[in-house]
Design an enzyme around this catalytic site. Structure first.
Site, PDB file in Angstrom:
ATOM      1  N   GLU A  66       0.817  -1.213   0.000  1.00  0.00           N
ATOM      2  CA  GLU A  66       0.000   0.000   0.000  1.00  0.00           C
ATOM      3  C   GLU A  66       0.853   1.267   0.000  1.00  0.00           C
ATOM      4  O   GLU A  66       0.643   2.185   0.783  1.00  0.00           O
ATOM      5  CB  GLU A  66      -0.962  -0.019   1.207  1.00  0.00           C
ATOM      6  CG  GLU A  66      -1.881  -1.231   1.189  1.00  0.00           C
ATOM      7  CD  GLU A  66      -2.921  -1.249   2.284  1.00  0.00           C
ATOM      8  OE1 GLU A  66      -2.642  -0.726   3.375  1.00  0.00           O
ATOM      9  OE2 GLU A  66      -4.014  -1.789   2.044  1.00  0.00           O
ATOM     10  N   GLU A 106     -12.486  -2.324  12.146  1.00  0.00           N
ATOM     11  CA  GLU A 106     -12.515  -1.589  10.883  1.00  0.00           C
ATOM     12  C   GLU A 106     -13.577  -2.134   9.935  1.00  0.00           C
ATOM     13  O   GLU A 106     -14.261  -1.372   9.257  1.00  0.00           O
ATOM     14  CB  GLU A 106     -11.128  -1.685  10.225  1.00  0.00           C
ATOM     15  CG  GLU A 106     -11.078  -1.082   8.834  1.00  0.00           C
ATOM     16  CD  GLU A 106      -9.711  -1.211   8.175  1.00  0.00           C
ATOM     17  OE1 GLU A 106      -8.785  -1.784   8.791  1.00  0.00           O
ATOM     18  OE2 GLU A 106      -9.571  -0.748   7.030  1.00  0.00           O
ATOM     19  N   ASP A 121      -8.044  -9.268   4.130  1.00  0.00           N
ATOM     20  CA  ASP A 121      -7.847  -8.127   5.026  1.00  0.00           C
ATOM     21  C   ASP A 121      -8.860  -8.061   6.164  1.00  0.00           C
ATOM     22  O   ASP A 121      -9.751  -7.209   6.127  1.00  0.00           O
ATOM     23  CB  ASP A 121      -7.919  -6.828   4.213  1.00  0.00           C
ATOM     24  CG  ASP A 121      -7.244  -5.677   4.933  1.00  0.00           C
ATOM     25  OD1 ASP A 121      -6.819  -5.874   6.077  1.00  0.00           O
ATOM     26  OD2 ASP A 121      -7.148  -4.590   4.331  1.00  0.00           O
TER      27      ASP A 121
HETATM   28  C1  BDP Z   1      -5.988  -2.223   6.009  1.00  0.00           C
HETATM   29  C2  BDP Z   1      -6.324  -0.873   6.553  1.00  0.00           C
HETATM   30  C3  BDP Z   1      -5.170   0.085   6.426  1.00  0.00           C
HETATM   31  C4  BDP Z   1      -3.910  -0.543   7.013  1.00  0.00           C
HETATM   32  C5  BDP Z   1      -3.657  -1.888   6.359  1.00  0.00           C
HETATM   33  C6  BDP Z   1      -2.490  -2.641   6.993  1.00  0.00           C
HETATM   34  O1  BDP Z   1      -7.437  -0.355   5.863  1.00  0.00           O
HETATM   35  O2  BDP Z   1      -5.510   1.267   7.094  1.00  0.00           O
HETATM   36  O3  BDP Z   1      -2.814   0.292   6.848  1.00  0.00           O
HETATM   37  O4  BDP Z   1      -4.786  -2.707   6.531  1.00  0.00           O
HETATM   38  O5  BDP Z   1      -2.728  -3.598   7.696  1.00  0.00           O
HETATM   39  O6  BDP Z   1      -7.001  -3.092   6.428  1.00  0.00           O
HETATM   40  O7  BDP Z   1      -1.336  -2.290   6.748  1.00  0.00           O
END
Ligand code: BDP
Length: 718
Positions: free
Chosen positions: A309, A411, A383
């Site tokens: 990401e 979340e 996720d």
């Molecule tokens: C996702 C979240 C994000 C996190 C990412 C992570 O939306 O905010 O940075 O995981 O685990 O679920 O790095």
């Protein structure tokens, strides 16, 4: 007579509304450590065994144990126990580490306790009946003291104890996704607890309460900052603030860790590269780590999110995750530090099913990581969804220490206002059989069995803690913090036992049974009203608040919900079998056979692995379409049922917390209905089938739901 009646009224008010030392209504601040007064019958059985606390001072963790015991007994028994350092009286509680003269002549199973385990045993020493709480270290004693307190909080007999317990995992760690600005990514409980501006000089007493709560459930580590890291945390200015927190946490057995931004050598080190194989980069990290240990002698180590990401990482220099992790692990090793390297990766321009990418990238690296590296793997391959099958990496990297990463903050399960007990979800994952190398090797066994003698083990939980009075944003989200600690201590633990303990301690033993019933059904309710039958990732964009199954216009395919459900005129679901992406092929052959076959795949994973025709006949006898609508309504109905159960507890628990839960359940009900209506409206526009009899049409058309925007939903990334 009148006076007695008044006294009785005052007494019963205290019994209903909390400990007599509380001049305020209960608001959740005390968590499961309320230490409310015991009823007189049970108190009479406890008091003779807690007449005095005997602890040799000098060990900060034993001192913390003694203080906590005194605090708890004062609240529960109604008077402070006497304190002494030697010569126990009848009914004393003895807190001691192995070799203490206090334990002379008593044989205890210290060899079974490891570094952090404990024994709690009733014994007779020099003719006096005592309760021994002992461990090889002060930390073991501390955990034993909390165990004794829990026995009393849950109304167990304590006259004849013989308990031996030790954690099954070494690193039991909270991951705070806290930014230095004090906003919290995916945080729904206010701002970060860490007040960087006032640190290191002002140490908020709340830091101690945070540490007490963690110690009470065996958590021994905390990562203070976000995985999407800011390199500034590694500058001396911040390290001194971090050291102040470490000092508060130390007596409670908690070590501090930090996330390290992989490009820190460039950002704060002035180097031109962060290439892990460049000697100048390795030297920078070594010097940085030495500097950190100079300031925080018991520093735990690092967590790194790399090449995920948008975060920098070794792939930027054509190096592998192992090369990146090992370089930093080598800097930590001389100090005994641990390197937690996240396997949550999916690359920017990669057409491969996102489910497959971490496995594809990490499996070939099996055996290539240093012993002080823990590869941190999320429970599922996508996720933290309401339901996912376990991550295929568990069992697939037998020569690599793998640690579990759960998300405590909700979340994807309704933020703070939805009641969803995650213990059942975590038990489901931990008890899943990987069939690797053979039947019976569950995920729990994979993570608790060190890959070789010196290798680390652990479990991480993304914290749901902020500066709200109730810490977690809701009363019931405290249960998820609590359950995480219990599973990290013992991955074989059972969600129901944990719920029972939590409910009895947090709401009082009398209210526990209906509360446990609510908790045990709660996560399945969320699955049903958000993502039934194996659907996943259908949340609105960015903040993930509310439904967005129609979203299809985001830059990367795997950011769009339509990528996950693949609904079309023919049917719905992601074909991950051999005819599709073959992510299923990453699991053991037994699971490929079971989950790959429409006749044997459980309903709960159906659409995760298969694209299924709308008219497919389900085990229930209904068509898939009818079943989908039925599940959505089942989910909403389950929330209605929880509201009824909670109504029945009015007057049986304290009023302020009761009213908050009632109101949150009402929010949850509205939002469950929103999820149901929006999802049914959308999927019906594709399936083009009538609703099954008895199921109401959504009150609005699809465009109405699509138009809903929540730009201010909390917890968004900075
Ligand atoms: C996702 C979240 C994000 C996190 C990412 C992570 O939306 O905010 O940075 O995981 O685990 O679920 O790095």
């Amino acid at each position: 007579m009148q006076m007695w009646r008044t006294l009785l009224a005052i007494l019963s008010a205290f019994l209903c509304f909390g400990a007599p030392n509380q001049a305020y209504a209960e608001d959740g601040y005390d968590l499961w450590l309320r230490y409310a007064p015991l009823d007189s019958g049970y108190r009479a059985t406890v008091a003779p065994h807690v007449a005095q606390i005997v602890a040799a001072t000098g060990n900060p963790q034993v001192d913390a144990a003694a203080d906590e015991l005194a605090r708890g007994l004062t609240g529960m028994v109604g008077r402070a126990p006497a304190r002494a350092t030697t010569a126990p009286v009848e009914g004393a509680v003895l807190l001691a580490t192995a070799g203490s003269p206090l334990l002379a002549g008593v044989a205890l199973p210290f060899e079974r306790l490891g570094k952090e385990g404990y024994v709690v045993r009733s014994a007779t020493i020099a003719g006096k009946r005592v309760t021994i709480v002992a461990g090889n270290s002060g930390q073991g004693v501390l955990y034993g003291a909390f165990r004794l307190l829990k026995l009393i909080q849950t109304r167990q007999p304590i006259a004849a104890l013989d308990i031996v317990d030790a954690p099954k995992l070494q690193v039991r760690v909270l991951n705070h996704w806290d930014n230095l600005s004090r906003s919290i990514e995916r945080g729904y409980a206010g701002l970060s607890l860490w007040d960087w501006q006032k640190l290191p000089h002002y140490k908020d007493p709340r830091y101690t309460d945070y540490a007490r709560a963690n110690a009470s459930i065996g958590i021994n580590a905390t990562v203070l900052n976000n995985v999407n890291a800011n390199a500034d945390i590694l500058t001396p200015e911040y390290l001194h603030k971090v050291a102040a927190l470490a000092e508060v946490f130390r007596p409670w057995g908690i070590r501090v860790y930090l996330t390290a931004r992989f490009s820190a050598p460039i950002e704060i080190g002035g180097l031109k590269t962060a290439d892990p194989l460049d000697p100048a980069v390795a030297a920078w990290w070594k010097a940085k780590v030495d500097e950190i240990y100079g300031i925080i002698p018991d520093f735990g180590g690092f967590v790194v999110k790399a090449n995920s990401e948008g975060q920098p990482g070794p792939n930027d220099y054509n190096r592998s995750h192992a090369e990146g992790a090992n370089m930093m692990a080598d800097a930590l090793a001389p100090h005994g530090g641990v390197m937690m390297w996240r396997a949550f990766v999916y690359a920017a321009e990669n057409a491969e099913d996102r489910h497959k990418q971490a496995y594809t990238e990490f499996k070939p690296l099996d055996g290539k990581f240093r012993d002080n590296v823990l590869v941190q793997v999320k429970n599922g391959a996508i996720d933290f969804q309401p339901r996912e099958p376990f991550h295929p990496l568990f069992g697939a990297m037998p020569r690599t220490p793998l640690m579990m990463e759960f998300q405590i903050t909700k979340e994807y399960l309704g933020f703070a206002t939805h009641l969803a007990y995650l213990g059942t979800m975590w038990e489901e994952v931990l008890q899943a059989d990987t069939f690797r190398p053979a039947r019976g090797n569950t995920v729990a066994k994979v993570i608790e069995t060190p890959v070789d003698a010196g290798a680390a083990t652990g479990m991480a939980g993304v914290a749901n803690i902020g500066n709200d009075r109730n810490w977690s944003g809701s009363q019931f989200d405290q249960a998820n913090w609590y359950a995480f600690g219990r599973f990290a201590w013992d991955p074989q633990a059972r969600a129901k036992d944990i719920a029972q303990d939590w409910a009895a301690m947090t709401w009082g033993p009398g209210a526990a049974a209906p509360i446990v019933d609510m908790m045990m059904a709660s996560r399945e309710a969320v699955v049903d009203y958000m993502t039934p039958l194996g659907l996943g990732h259908l949340m609105a964009t960015g903040h993930h608040y509310g439904p967005g199954p129609w979203v299809s216009d985001l830059a990367r395919p795997e950011w769009n919900p339509v990528y996950y459900h693949k609904a079309d005129a023919a049917g719905i679901g992601f074909d991950r079998t051999r005819t599709g992406s073959d992510a299923l092929g990453q699991y053991a052959p037994q699971l490929v056979a079971r989950w790959g076959n429409l006749k044997t795949v459980p309903d709960s994973l159906l659409l995760w692995f298969h694209h299924v025709p709308w008219d497919h006949r389900m085990a229930s006898g209904r068509s898939l379409w009818d079943e989908l609508v039925t599940r959505y309504d089942t989910g909403v109905g389950a929330v209605t049922a929880m509201q009824g159960q909670w109504q029945g507890l009015q007057g049986k628990v304290d009023p302020v917390r009761w009213a908050e839960v009632r109101d949150f359940l009402s929010i949850q009900h509205d939002e469950a209905q929103w999820w149901r209506d929006a999802s049914v409206a959308y999927f019906q526009s594709i399936a083009k089938r009538p609703l099954p009899a008895g199921h109401a049409p959504p009150p609005h058309d699809l465009d109405w739901y699509k138009a809903i925007k929540n730009p201010h939903a909390p917890g968004q990334a900075e």
